[in-house]
Design a protein around this motif. Structure first.
Motif, PDB file in Angstrom:
ATOM      1  N   GLY A 162      28.385 -28.450 -63.302  1.00  0.00           N
ATOM      2  CA  GLY A 162      27.964 -29.806 -62.972  1.00  0.00           C
ATOM      3  C   GLY A 162      28.646 -30.402 -61.741  1.00  0.00           C
ATOM      4  N   LEU A 163      29.434 -29.619 -60.999  1.00  0.00           N
ATOM      5  CA  LEU A 163      30.152 -30.135 -59.830  1.00  0.00           C
ATOM      6  C   LEU A 163      29.334 -30.065 -58.540  1.00  0.00           C
ATOM      7  N   LEU A 164      28.313 -29.254 -58.524  1.00  0.00           N
ATOM      8  CA  LEU A 164      27.542 -29.056 -57.303  1.00  0.00           C
ATOM      9  C   LEU A 164      26.054 -29.185 -57.611  1.00  0.00           C
ATOM     10  N   GLU A 165      25.364 -29.931 -56.797  1.00  0.00           N
ATOM     11  CA  GLU A 165      23.917 -30.070 -56.940  1.00  0.00           C
ATOM     12  C   GLU A 165      23.304 -30.113 -55.551  1.00  0.00           C
ATOM     13  N   MET A 166      22.165 -29.468 -55.379  1.00  0.00           N
ATOM     14  CA  MET A 166      21.526 -29.481 -54.062  1.00  0.00           C
ATOM     15  C   MET A 166      20.035 -29.796 -54.204  1.00  0.00           C
ATOM     16  N   SER A 167      19.512 -30.338 -53.139  1.00  0.00           N
ATOM     17  CA  SER A 167      18.105 -30.708 -53.098  1.00  0.00           C
ATOM     18  C   SER A 167      17.556 -30.353 -51.718  1.00  0.00           C
ATOM     19  N   ILE A 168      16.413 -29.701 -51.697  1.00  0.00           N
ATOM     20  CA  ILE A 168      15.748 -29.339 -50.447  1.00  0.00           C
ATOM     21  C   ILE A 168      14.305 -29.832 -50.537  1.00  0.00           C
ATOM     22  N   ASN A 169      13.827 -30.464 -49.469  1.00  0.00           N
ATOM     23  CA  ASN A 169      12.425 -30.891 -49.473  1.00  0.00           C
ATOM     24  C   ASN A 169      11.792 -30.697 -48.106  1.00  0.00           C
ATOM     25  N   TYR A 170      10.493 -30.526 -48.127  1.00  0.00           N
ATOM     26  CA  TYR A 170       9.723 -30.249 -46.925  1.00  0.00           C
ATOM     27  C   TYR A 170       8.363 -30.921 -47.075  1.00  0.00           C
ATOM     28  N   ARG A 171       7.910 -31.627 -46.068  1.00  0.00           N
ATOM     29  CA  ARG A 171       6.611 -32.306 -46.090  1.00  0.00           C
ATOM     30  C   ARG A 171       5.894 -32.051 -44.767  1.00  0.00           C
ATOM     31  N   LEU A 172       4.616 -31.762 -44.878  1.00  0.00           N
ATOM     32  CA  LEU A 172       3.788 -31.555 -43.700  1.00  0.00           C
ATOM     33  C   LEU A 172       2.447 -32.227 -43.951  1.00  0.00           C
ATOM     34  N   SER A 173       1.995 -33.045 -43.010  1.00  0.00           N
ATOM     35  CA  SER A 173       0.680 -33.681 -43.156  1.00  0.00           C
ATOM     36  C   SER A 173      -0.052 -33.631 -41.820  1.00  0.00           C
ATOM     37  N   ARG A 174      -1.360 -33.481 -41.913  1.00  0.00           N
ATOM     38  CA  ARG A 174      -2.204 -33.427 -40.726  1.00  0.00           C
ATOM     39  C   ARG A 174      -3.426 -34.290 -40.976  1.00  0.00           C
ATOM     40  N   GLU A 175      -3.809 -35.006 -39.969  1.00  0.00           N
ATOM     41  CA  GLU A 175      -5.000 -35.843 -40.071  1.00  0.00           C
ATOM     42  C   GLU A 175      -5.904 -35.538 -38.893  1.00  0.00           C
ATOM     43  N   GLY A 176      -7.185 -35.404 -39.163  1.00  0.00           N
ATOM     44  CA  GLY A 176      -8.135 -35.104 -38.100  1.00  0.00           C
ATOM     45  C   GLY A 176      -9.402 -35.917 -38.256  1.00  0.00           C
ATOM     46  N   VAL A 177     -10.165 -35.985 -37.184  1.00  0.00           N
ATOM     47  CA  VAL A 177     -11.429 -36.724 -37.177  1.00  0.00           C
ATOM     48  C   VAL A 177     -12.502 -35.828 -36.586  1.00  0.00           C
ATOM     49  N   ASP A 178     -13.618 -35.696 -37.290  1.00  0.00           N
ATOM     50  CA  ASP A 178     -14.790 -34.990 -36.783  1.00  0.00           C
ATOM     51  C   ASP A 178     -15.811 -36.037 -36.352  1.00  0.00           C
ATOM     52  N   ARG A 179     -16.166 -36.024 -35.095  1.00  0.00           N
ATOM     53  CA  ARG A 179     -17.145 -36.986 -34.577  1.00  0.00           C
ATOM     54  C   ARG A 179     -18.561 -36.426 -34.736  1.00  0.00           C
ATOM     55  N   THR A 180     -19.474 -37.285 -35.121  1.00  0.00           N
ATOM     56  CA  THR A 180     -20.867 -36.876 -35.286  1.00  0.00           C
ATOM     57  C   THR A 180     -21.784 -37.856 -34.557  1.00  0.00           C
ATOM     58  N   ALA A 181     -22.977 -37.380 -34.280  1.00  0.00           N
ATOM     59  CA  ALA A 181     -24.007 -38.231 -33.679  1.00  0.00           C
ATOM     60  C   ALA A 181     -25.272 -38.048 -34.514  1.00  0.00           C
ATOM     61  N   GLU A 182     -26.026 -39.109 -34.701  1.00  0.00           N
ATOM     62  CA  GLU A 182     -27.244 -38.989 -35.490  1.00  0.00           C
ATOM     63  C   GLU A 182     -28.453 -39.368 -34.655  1.00  0.00           C
ATOM     64  N   THR A 183     -29.549 -38.698 -34.963  1.00  0.00           N
ATOM     65  CA  THR A 183     -30.819 -38.926 -34.288  1.00  0.00           C
ATOM     66  C   THR A 183     -31.903 -38.995 -35.364  1.00  0.00           C
ATOM     67  N   PHE A 184     -32.871 -39.854 -35.162  1.00  0.00           N
ATOM     68  CA  PHE A 184     -34.010 -39.931 -36.079  1.00  0.00           C
ATOM     69  C   PHE A 184     -35.225 -39.356 -35.358  1.00  0.00           C
ATOM     70  N   LEU A 185     -35.839 -38.360 -35.995  1.00  0.00           N
ATOM     71  CA  LEU A 185     -36.990 -37.683 -35.398  1.00  0.00           C
ATOM     72  C   LEU A 185     -38.252 -38.017 -36.177  1.00  0.00           C
ATOM     73  N   ARG A 186     -39.319 -38.292 -35.444  1.00  0.00           N
ATOM     74  CA  ARG A 186     -40.602 -38.576 -36.088  1.00  0.00           C
ATOM     75  C   ARG A 186     -41.228 -37.243 -36.503  1.00  0.00           C
ATOM     76  N   VAL A 187     -41.614 -37.139 -37.787  1.00  0.00           N
ATOM     77  CA  VAL A 187     -42.159 -35.885 -38.310  1.00  0.00           C
ATOM     78  C   VAL A 187     -43.606 -36.012 -38.773  1.00  0.00           C
ATOM     79  N   GLY A 188     -44.130 -37.198 -38.864  1.00  0.00           N
ATOM     80  CA  GLY A 188     -45.515 -37.376 -39.294  1.00  0.00           C
ATOM     81  C   GLY A 188     -45.602 -38.377 -40.439  1.00  0.00           C
ATOM     82  N   ASN A 189     -46.779 -38.882 -40.640  1.00  0.00           N
ATOM     83  CA  ASN A 189     -46.993 -39.904 -41.666  1.00  0.00           C
ATOM     84  C   ASN A 189     -46.659 -39.387 -43.057  1.00  0.00           C
TER      85      ASN A 189
END
Length: 132
Positions: free
Chosen positions: A61-88
């Motif tokens: 009980g005289l010695l205690e250790m703690s190790i930690n590691y954190r990694l985070s990544r954030e990304g954005v995917d850009r999109t574009a939308e189009t509306f196409l006429r296909v018929g009645n």
């Protein structure tokens, strides 16, 4: 900004043991979260977070250790939308007052195209602590 759809995956593993140390335990966590947004933002946001924690103590009980590691990544995917006429009556949208609105018997379909990706940032933290 309106959240349209959300999905997340999470994996977590834990280990707890006794041995040369009085006690030890380790925890690994991986989280992936993806959010799809409505118009007008036209992008999808992705977050990936990983963490690892390890803690151990000596038999006297005289010695205690703690190790930690954190990694985070954030990304954005850009999109574009189009509306196409296909018929009645063959589409899923109709044009009403300059706005495309859902309609199962509409004359337009919506096409979403990937227009690029950006990494917003990567963050890394690590640490170790020794208690005596």
């Amino acid at each position: 900004m309106y959240e349209r759809e959300f999905d997340a995956r999470e994996i977590e593993a834990q280990y707890r043991g006794l041995g040369g140390f009085r006690s030890s335990n380790a925890r690994l966590s991986v989280r992936h979260r993806r959010v799809h947004y409505f118009i007008p933002t036209k992008y999808e946001q992705s977050q990936l977070a990983t963490s690892f924690d390890y803690r151990a103590g000596s038999s006297n009980g005289l010695l205690e250790m703690s190790i930690n590691y954190r990694l985070s990544r954030e990304g954005v995917d850009r999109t574009a939308e189009t509306f196409l006429r296909v018929g009645n009556g063959q589409g899923e949208y109709r044009l009403q007052d300059g706005v495309y609105v859902p309609d199962p018997f509409g004359d337009y379909i919506r096409v979403v195209e990937f227009s690029g990706a950006e990494n917003v940032g990567v963050k890394m933290q690590r640490g170790a602590t020794l208690f005596a």
